[in-house]
Design an enzyme around this catalytic site. Structure first.
Site, PDB file in Angstrom:
ATOM      1  N   THR A  65      44.374  -2.699  38.136  1.00 45.23           N
ATOM      2  CA  THR A  65      42.934  -2.420  37.467  1.00 45.23           C
ATOM      3  C   THR A  65      43.206  -2.937  35.771  1.00 45.23           C
ATOM      4  O   THR A  65      42.332  -3.324  35.385  1.00 45.23           O
ATOM      5  CB  THR A  65      42.758  -0.897  37.357  1.00 45.23           C
ATOM      6  OG1 THR A  65      42.974  -0.393  38.721  1.00 45.23           O
ATOM      7  CG2 THR A  65      41.524  -0.301  36.533  1.00 45.23           C
ATOM      8  N   THR A 158      46.259  -2.091  48.283  1.00 41.74           N
ATOM      9  CA  THR A 158      47.787  -1.798  48.302  1.00 41.74           C
ATOM     10  C   THR A 158      48.051  -2.299  49.730  1.00 41.74           C
ATOM     11  O   THR A 158      49.419  -2.218  50.086  1.00 41.74           O
ATOM     12  CB  THR A 158      47.840  -0.072  48.214  1.00 41.74           C
ATOM     13  OG1 THR A 158      46.860   0.411  49.025  1.00 41.74           O
ATOM     14  CG2 THR A 158      47.641   0.373  46.825  1.00 41.74           C
ATOM     15  N   ARG A 218      52.885   3.034  35.725  1.00 35.42           N
ATOM     16  CA  ARG A 218      52.124   4.237  35.729  1.00 35.42           C
ATOM     17  C   ARG A 218      53.060   5.376  35.912  1.00 35.42           C
ATOM     18  O   ARG A 218      53.182   6.323  35.126  1.00 35.42           O
ATOM     19  CB  ARG A 218      51.059   4.171  36.925  1.00 35.42           C
ATOM     20  CG  ARG A 218      50.340   5.546  37.025  1.00 35.42           C
ATOM     21  CD  ARG A 218      49.378   5.763  38.020  1.00 35.42           C
ATOM     22  NE  ARG A 218      48.123   5.051  37.684  1.00 35.42           N
ATOM     23  CZ  ARG A 218      47.752   4.497  38.873  1.00 35.42           C
ATOM     24  NH1 ARG A 218      47.912   4.782  40.172  1.00 35.42           N
ATOM     25  NH2 ARG A 218      46.737   3.741  38.616  1.00 35.42           N
TER      26      ARG A 218
END
Ligand code: ADP
Length: 330
Positions: A65, A158, A218
């Protein structure tokens, strides 16, 4: 309560926006992808065109993203975001594309979960920038061609294996795979994030956190925020390696970054299914999880570090996995 102060503190979710890189220089690692995307963008710019469509794939949290938004900003165009399972009708795609009035990036996340009928609507949009739809019913029904603004579709998944070949081949700008980050890159990301969060992170602490971050930015940022909370509550002026160990031990996260839930996956395969192979659906039911969570949250890292094996007959614990569990018990 000090409401004045509270009103000026960023909320937890806006911290994510604070940590998200906005320009290439802040985006650490994935050098090959950055190089290829830059060539694609530069070549298209010289021709006065939008770049061709791109598919990004790799596990969650690796920076797909973030890349899309950087591309949008390099191109100087808006980014419209959609998620595969949320697009229910062909008209949804048309309205998403038309909101990008003067052209832009349409980002379709989780494209492997796009409905097959909608997938076919995408083909003409990807090829000719237009679409024909049927209007009306019965004898008065007619086909209307709608021209759409020039858009570049960037999709992320994914699970690239779940995309049909016709869809995959329409990403003529390239199919790019994001790779897990090495510890040095993750430590670099952590140091930048600590600066943004205004906390002191010692180098040894950055290394200790990087080792537990599952090669994923993340996760690294998530752990940093949790360790920061711990340091604050325990009045520690800086984050040391010792603070990292204590904070993560409290959360049952071990030196590989594995959680109690990860260990439960391995223990279940070993003790209930004799080490496997066990089908993913059966495994998910036994764990009271859905299949997608097992496939996308637990499995990728357990496979990456060699504790779990995916075979055509199902999932099995590896010898290394058996030894890992044994060490945990000792
Ligand atoms: P994905 O879309 O692949 O699930 P994201 O792009 O949402 O992943 O990335 C998750 C978070 O990790 C971002 O908000 C960002 O803060 C951080 N991040 C991801 N990739 C990088 C990178 N290459 N350099 C620095 N930070 C990154």
């Amino acid at each position: 309560m000090d409401t004045e102060r509270e009103n000026h503190q960023p909320l937890e979710h806006s911290l994510d926006s604070l940590l998200r890189p906005k320009v290439w220089d802040e985006y650490i690692g994935q050098e090959n992808i950055k190089k290829n995307l830059n060539i694609l963008i530069e070549a298209a710019r010289e021709r006065g065109q939008m770049p061709e469509h791109v598919l990004l794939y790799g596990p969650a949290g690796l920076g797909k993203t973030t890349l899309v938004y950087i591309i949008g900003s390099v191109l100087g165009v808006p980014v419209q975001t959609a998620s595969g399972p949320m697009i229910e009708r062909a008209g949804d795609i048309v309205s998403l594309a038309s909101t990008l009035e003067s052209g832009g990036v349409l980002f379709i996340d989780e494209i492997h979960r796009l409905n097959k009928n909608i997938e076919e609507t995408l083909y003409p949009i990807m090829e000719s920038g237009g679409i024909s739809i049927m209007v009306g019913k019965g004898p008065t029904a007619r086909s209307v061609h709608i021209n759409l603004p020039p858009i570049v579709i960037i999709a992320a998944t994914t699970q690239v294996g779940k995309l049909s070949t016709p869809l995959r081949t329409r990403f003529s700008g390239g199919i790019m795979r994001l790779l897990p980050y090495n510890e040095e890159e993750i430590a670099h990301i952590l140091i930048r994030s600590a600066e943004r969060l205004d906390v002191v992170l010692e180098n040894t602490a950055a290394t200790a956190l990087a080792q537990r971050s599952r090669s994923t930015p993340r996760t690294a940022n998530y752990l940093l925020k949790r360790v920061r909370d711990y340091a604050q509550v325990h009045n520690k002026p800086s984050i040391t390696a010792e603070v990292v160990r204590a904070a993560l031990a409290d959360r049952d996260i071990d030196e590989y970054g594995l959680t109690a839930e990860d260990r439960n996956v391995l223990t279940t395969i070993q003790e209930i299914f004799n080490g496997g192979p066990v089908g993913v659906q059966t495994l998910a039911t036994t764990l009271s999880e859905d299949t997608q969570t097992v496939e996308e949250v637990y499995e990728p890292f357990l496979v990456q570090i060699g504790l779990l094996e995916r075979t055509p007959r199902g999932r099995s614990i590896t010898q290394k996995g058996i030894e890992y569990l044994k060490n945990k018990k000792d």
